[in-house]
Write an enzyme that holds these catalytic residues in place. Structure first.
Site, PDB file in Angstrom:
ATOM      1  N   THR A   1       0.815  -1.211   0.000  1.00 54.50           N
ATOM      2  CA  THR A   1       0.000   0.000   0.000  1.00 54.50           C
ATOM      3  C   THR A   1       0.851   1.265   0.000  1.00 54.50           C
ATOM      4  OG1 THR A   1      -1.568   1.255   1.347  1.00 54.50           O
ATOM      5  CG2 THR A   1      -0.120  -0.212   2.536  1.00 54.50           C
ATOM      6  N   ASP A   2       0.261   2.355  -0.463  1.00 52.51           N
ATOM      7  CA  ASP A   2       0.973   3.645  -0.418  1.00 52.51           C
ATOM      8  C   ASP A   2       1.049   4.203   1.010  1.00 52.51           C
ATOM      9  OD1 ASP A   2      -1.707   4.378  -0.056  1.00 52.51           O
ATOM     10  OD2 ASP A   2      -1.723   5.874  -1.665  1.00 52.51           O
ATOM     11  N   GLU A   3       0.253   3.625   1.941  1.00 51.57           N
ATOM     12  CA  GLU A   3       0.211   4.184   3.302  1.00 51.57           C
ATOM     13  C   GLU A   3       1.538   4.014   4.034  1.00 51.57           C
ATOM     14  OE1 GLU A   3      -3.257   3.337   5.592  1.00 51.57           O
ATOM     15  OE2 GLU A   3      -4.580   3.486   3.870  1.00 51.57           O
TER      16      GLU A   3
ATOM     17  N   TYR B   1      -2.099  -0.471  10.938  1.00 51.94           N
ATOM     18  CA  TYR B   1      -2.208  -1.139   9.629  1.00 51.94           C
ATOM     19  C   TYR B   1      -0.994  -0.846   8.763  1.00 51.94           C
ATOM     20  CZ  TYR B   1      -3.405  -1.642   4.681  1.00 51.94           C
ATOM     21  OH  TYR B   1      -3.360  -1.951   3.337  1.00 51.94           O
TER      22      TYR B   1
ATOM     23  N   LYS C   1       2.041  -3.288   7.340  1.00 49.38           N
ATOM     24  CA  LYS C   1       2.341  -3.475   5.916  1.00 49.38           C
ATOM     25  C   LYS C   1       3.797  -3.089   5.644  1.00 49.38           C
ATOM     26  CE  LYS C   1       0.025  -4.593   2.931  1.00 49.38           C
ATOM     27  NZ  LYS C   1      -0.325  -5.941   2.389  1.00 49.38           N
TER      28      LYS C   1
HETATM   29  P1  NAD Z   1      -9.673  -7.471   1.887  1.00 49.84           P
HETATM   30  O1  NAD Z   1      -9.722  -7.202   3.344  1.00 49.84           O
HETATM   31  O2  NAD Z   1     -10.861  -7.238   1.041  1.00 49.84           O
HETATM   32  O3  NAD Z   1      -9.255  -9.009   1.649  1.00 49.84           O
HETATM   33  C1  NAD Z   1      -8.261  -9.653   2.397  1.00 49.84           C
HETATM   34  C2  NAD Z   1      -8.389 -11.159   2.145  1.00 49.84           C
HETATM   35  O4  NAD Z   1      -7.343 -11.811   2.889  1.00 49.84           O
HETATM   36  C3  NAD Z   1      -9.710 -11.752   2.614  1.00 49.84           C
HETATM   37  O5  NAD Z   1     -10.229 -12.610   1.622  1.00 49.84           O
HETATM   38  C4  NAD Z   1      -9.346 -12.522   3.875  1.00 49.84           C
HETATM   39  O6  NAD Z   1     -10.182 -13.641   4.110  1.00 49.84           O
HETATM   40  C5  NAD Z   1      -7.914 -12.940   3.562  1.00 49.84           C
HETATM   41  N1  NAD Z   1      -7.131 -13.198   4.788  1.00 49.84           N
HETATM   42  C6  NAD Z   1      -7.042 -12.389   5.888  1.00 49.84           C
HETATM   43  N2  NAD Z   1      -6.253 -12.979   6.807  1.00 49.84           N
HETATM   44  C7  NAD Z   1      -5.828 -14.160   6.269  1.00 49.84           C
HETATM   45  C8  NAD Z   1      -4.990 -15.204   6.735  1.00 49.84           C
HETATM   46  N3  NAD Z   1      -4.432 -15.159   7.956  1.00 49.84           N
HETATM   47  N4  NAD Z   1      -4.734 -16.252   5.919  1.00 49.84           N
HETATM   48  C9  NAD Z   1      -5.313 -16.314   4.693  1.00 49.84           C
HETATM   49  N5  NAD Z   1      -6.132 -15.359   4.215  1.00 49.84           N
HETATM   50  C10 NAD Z   1      -6.387 -14.296   4.989  1.00 49.84           C
HETATM   51  O7  NAD Z   1      -8.402  -6.671   1.370  1.00 49.84           O
HETATM   52  P2  NAD Z   1      -8.176  -5.875  -0.005  1.00 49.84           P
HETATM   53  O8  NAD Z   1      -8.694  -4.509   0.140  1.00 49.84           O
HETATM   54  O9  NAD Z   1      -8.591  -6.733  -1.139  1.00 49.84           O
HETATM   55  O10 NAD Z   1      -6.578  -5.780   0.017  1.00 49.84           O
HETATM   56  C11 NAD Z   1      -5.781  -6.850  -0.484  1.00 49.84           C
HETATM   57  C12 NAD Z   1      -4.309  -6.488  -0.345  1.00 49.84           C
HETATM   58  O11 NAD Z   1      -4.039  -5.289  -1.053  1.00 49.84           O
HETATM   59  C13 NAD Z   1      -3.895  -6.227   1.108  1.00 49.84           C
HETATM   60  O12 NAD Z   1      -2.592  -6.763   1.283  1.00 49.84           O
HETATM   61  C14 NAD Z   1      -3.879  -4.710   1.223  1.00 49.84           C
HETATM   62  O13 NAD Z   1      -2.930  -4.289   2.176  1.00 49.84           O
HETATM   63  C15 NAD Z   1      -3.455  -4.315  -0.192  1.00 49.84           C
HETATM   64  N6  NAD Z   1      -3.936  -2.991  -0.653  1.00 49.84           N
HETATM   65  C16 NAD Z   1      -5.260  -2.652  -0.554  1.00 49.84           C
HETATM   66  C17 NAD Z   1      -5.696  -1.416  -1.058  1.00 49.84           C
HETATM   67  C18 NAD Z   1      -7.148  -1.007  -1.007  1.00 49.84           C
HETATM   68  O14 NAD Z   1      -7.464   0.132  -1.348  1.00 49.84           O
HETATM   69  N7  NAD Z   1      -8.075  -1.863  -0.611  1.00 49.84           N
HETATM   70  C19 NAD Z   1      -4.773  -0.549  -1.648  1.00 49.84           C
HETATM   71  C20 NAD Z   1      -3.431  -0.925  -1.714  1.00 49.84           C
HETATM   72  C21 NAD Z   1      -3.022  -2.165  -1.234  1.00 49.84           C
HETATM   73  O1  DAU Z   2      -4.161   3.947   0.352  1.00 53.49           O
HETATM   74  C1  DAU Z   2      -4.388   2.582   0.258  1.00 53.49           C
HETATM   75  C2  DAU Z   2      -5.242   2.111   1.409  1.00 53.49           C
HETATM   76  O2  DAU Z   2      -6.544   2.605   1.182  1.00 53.49           O
HETATM   77  C3  DAU Z   2      -5.259   0.593   1.587  1.00 53.49           C
HETATM   78  O3  DAU Z   2      -3.960   0.147   1.910  1.00 53.49           O
HETATM   79  C4  DAU Z   2      -6.233   0.166   2.675  1.00 53.49           C
HETATM   80  O4  DAU Z   2      -6.315  -1.236   2.739  1.00 53.49           O
HETATM   81  C5  DAU Z   2      -7.588   0.749   2.339  1.00 53.49           C
HETATM   82  O5  DAU Z   2      -8.500   0.441   3.373  1.00 53.49           O
HETATM   83  C6  DAU Z   2      -7.513   2.270   2.146  1.00 53.49           C
HETATM   84  O6  DAU Z   2      -7.251   2.963   3.389  1.00 53.49           O
HETATM   85  P1  DAU Z   2      -8.035   4.324   3.782  1.00 53.49           P
HETATM   86  O7  DAU Z   2      -7.971   4.489   5.240  1.00 53.49           O
HETATM   87  O8  DAU Z   2      -7.570   5.449   2.910  1.00 53.49           O
HETATM   88  O9  DAU Z   2      -9.505   3.891   3.261  1.00 53.49           O
HETATM   89  P2  DAU Z   2     -10.981   4.063   3.898  1.00 53.49           P
HETATM   90  O10 DAU Z   2     -11.936   3.658   2.831  1.00 53.49           O
HETATM   91  O11 DAU Z   2     -11.072   3.453   5.233  1.00 53.49           O
HETATM   92  O12 DAU Z   2     -11.090   5.652   4.085  1.00 53.49           O
HETATM   93  C7  DAU Z   2     -10.916   6.548   2.993  1.00 53.49           C
HETATM   94  C8  DAU Z   2     -11.011   7.957   3.549  1.00 53.49           C
HETATM   95  O13 DAU Z   2     -12.350   8.191   3.969  1.00 53.49           O
HETATM   96  C9  DAU Z   2     -10.140   8.214   4.776  1.00 53.49           C
HETATM   97  O14 DAU Z   2      -9.641   9.546   4.726  1.00 53.49           O
HETATM   98  C10 DAU Z   2     -11.099   8.059   5.958  1.00 53.49           C
HETATM   99  C11 DAU Z   2     -12.421   8.524   5.370  1.00 53.49           C
HETATM  100  N1  DAU Z   2     -13.625   7.867   5.925  1.00 53.49           N
HETATM  101  C12 DAU Z   2     -13.688   6.506   5.933  1.00 53.49           C
HETATM  102  C13 DAU Z   2     -14.803   5.852   6.447  1.00 53.49           C
HETATM  103  C14 DAU Z   2     -14.857   4.345   6.469  1.00 53.49           C
HETATM  104  C15 DAU Z   2     -14.704   8.624   6.378  1.00 53.49           C
HETATM  105  O15 DAU Z   2     -14.663   9.893   6.337  1.00 53.49           O
HETATM  106  N2  DAU Z   2     -15.810   7.991   6.885  1.00 53.49           N
HETATM  107  C16 DAU Z   2     -15.896   6.632   6.946  1.00 53.49           C
HETATM  108  O16 DAU Z   2     -16.931   6.109   7.445  1.00 53.49           O
END
Ligand code: NAD
Ligand code: DAU
Length: 356
Positions: free
Chosen positions: A137-139, A162, A166
């Site tokens: 992730t970019d975080e 989180y 990561k």
């Molecule tokens: P998600 O939470 O939707 O899915 C995570 C999956 O991992 C689920 O299917 C869960 O069952 C599985 N999992 C969790 N713990 C496990 C374990 N111990 N063993 C096996 N499986 C397990 O997550 P996502 O949003 O699809 O993110 C996927 C990956 O991409 C993560 O590594 C996250 O850090 C990264 N990522 C997410 C975002 C985003 O915006 N969602 C952005 C950048 C990177």
């Molecule tokens: O940048 C990549 C990341 O983006 C991933 O690594 C994470 O897995 C993914 O969850 C996401 O993180 P954020 O914290 O940016 O995403 P989230 O959707 O939780 O929140 C997006 C923005 O919206 C953040 O500034 C918080 C705000 N927010 C979120 C929720 C859930 C609200 O204002 N209200 C809300 O109820």
């Protein structure tokens, strides 16, 4: 280095989650010569419904298991002899990491180490054509003020449990690459949106609340900025990097698409008023400013030019089009939403938002 070969056994971890299911679908459909093994623990975030359309494909196998269980991981490496790993399994929601950091350390740090030890053991002396691809992730880069971008050389500065977990996992991947010569690379992506995203995250949570006329909880003043990418474009980027990326390298993936939270929610309200046949302005009345997230990072913005110039990838769709497609998907898949927002989700929602 090319990682392409006619046949490959690829272990995708976390394939039943949001991004993982898009990656599994793309690889199963696009590469019939590959066999895709989807390893997932099926936590609250994992859902096999996400993969209904590929579950009977002959080049797909689901494995239910936990990445932190080294005996199990060793067993599946012995049984299947994977050529590559695309590692997505993680705890992924920042708010949950504030409530329960230890789960994030266990899954994201320990789980990644277990997988790295398995490839170290099983690929010993035979790393030709092998690859450990770590999806991050970019975080990990921290938080930006109004200007500047994260590049591949921005120093790490994670600020939530989180992102710290990561960042740790990224460091472990690079350490195993450097020390044990395991072919490995990392990509760091910005915020994804699209179909099948669990409605704890901003966009699907707001869509779901608009449908049900519930308050739209905006943290702080809603001025925090995120860089949004359509999940299908993230999956396309993973495909390109998997096949053309250089071992030892890092690739930033982003949407060239920054939005303040309040502006996204306002746009969603407008789009959904039209889709739901409500008079313009109806849904926007649901906007409610609530207590800010602890340690809330102000701005993320990715410079994805390395990926664009070196590997030729760029986003395929505008945010407005992607968002409309996403709203359409949620509106026509209300059963999917209903099934995962029952039970445990209600409990989470109350804990997270009640009295905020
Ligand atoms: P998600 O939470 O939707 O899915 C995570 C999956 O991992 C689920 O299917 C869960 O069952 C599985 N999992 C969790 N713990 C496990 C374990 N111990 N063993 C096996 N499986 C397990 O997550 P996502 O949003 O699809 O993110 C996927 C990956 O991409 C993560 O590594 C996250 O850090 C990264 N990522 C997410 C975002 C985003 O915006 N969602 C952005 C950048 C990177
Ligand atoms: O940048 C990549 C990341 O983006 C991933 O690594 C994470 O897995 C993914 O969850 C996401 O993180 P954020 O914290 O940016 O995403 P989230 O959707 O939780 O929140 C997006 C923005 O919206 C953040 O500034 C918080 C705000 N927010 C979120 C929720 C859930 C609200 O204002 N209200 C809300 O109820």
């Amino acid at each position: 280095m090319s990682h392409m070969s006619a046949q490959k056994k690829i272990l995708v971890t976390g394939g039943a989650g949001f991004i993982g299911s898009h990656v599994v679908r793309l690889f199963v459909q696009k590469y019939p010569a590959y066999h895709i093994y989807n390893l997932d623990k099926l936590t609250y975030a994992g859902n096999l419904e996400n993969l209904k359309d590929v579950e009977s494909a002959s080049n797909y196998t689901f494995l239910k298991g936990d990445i932190t269980d080294h005996g199990y991981i060793d067993g599946i490496f012995k049984a299947h002899g994977f050529d590559a790993v695309i590692h997505l399994a993680a705890e992924s929601h920042v708010d949950r990491s504030i409530e329960n950091p230890m789960e994030f350390v266990t899954t994201n740090v320990l789980g990644t180490a277990v997988l790295l030890n398995a490839v170290r053991e099983h690929w010993k002396g035979q790393t030709e054509g092998k690859l450990f691809y770590h999806v991050s992730t970019d975080e990990v880069y921290g938080s930006l003020s109004d200007d500047g971008f994260f590049t591949e050389t921005t120093p790490y500065d994670p600020r939530s449990p989180y992102s710290a977990s990561k960042a740790s996992s990224d460091h472990l991947v690079r350490a195993y690459n450097h020390t044990f010569h395991i072919p490995a690379l990392v990509s760091n992506c910005s915020n994804n949106y699209g179909s099948h995203q669990f409605p704890e995250k901003l966009i699907p949570l707001m869509i779901n609340n608009i449908v049900h006329n519930k308050p739209l909880p905006i943290y702080g003043k809603g001025e925090n900025v995120r860089d949004w990418l359509w999940v299908n474009d993230h999956a396309r980027a993973i495909d390109v990097i998997f096949h053309k990326g250089k071992s030892g390298d890092t690739y930033n993936i982003g949407g060239f698409n920054e939005w303040k939270n309040i502006d996204i929610v306002t746009l969603l309200c407008k789009v959904m008023d039209q889709k739901l046949g409500r008079p313009e302005g109806t849904s926007a009345e649901l906007v409610t400013f609530v207590k800010d997230r602890a340690g809330h990072d102000f701005r993320y913005a990715i410079d994805a030019n390395k990926l664009k110039t070196e590997l030729g990838w760029e986003p395929s769709i505008t945010f407005e089009k992607g968002l409309e497609a996403t709203v359409d998907w949620y509106l026509s898949n209300q059963e999917w939403v209903a099934s995962i927002t029952s039970g445990a989700y209600q409990q989470y929602y109350q804990q997270q938002y009640e009295g905020r």
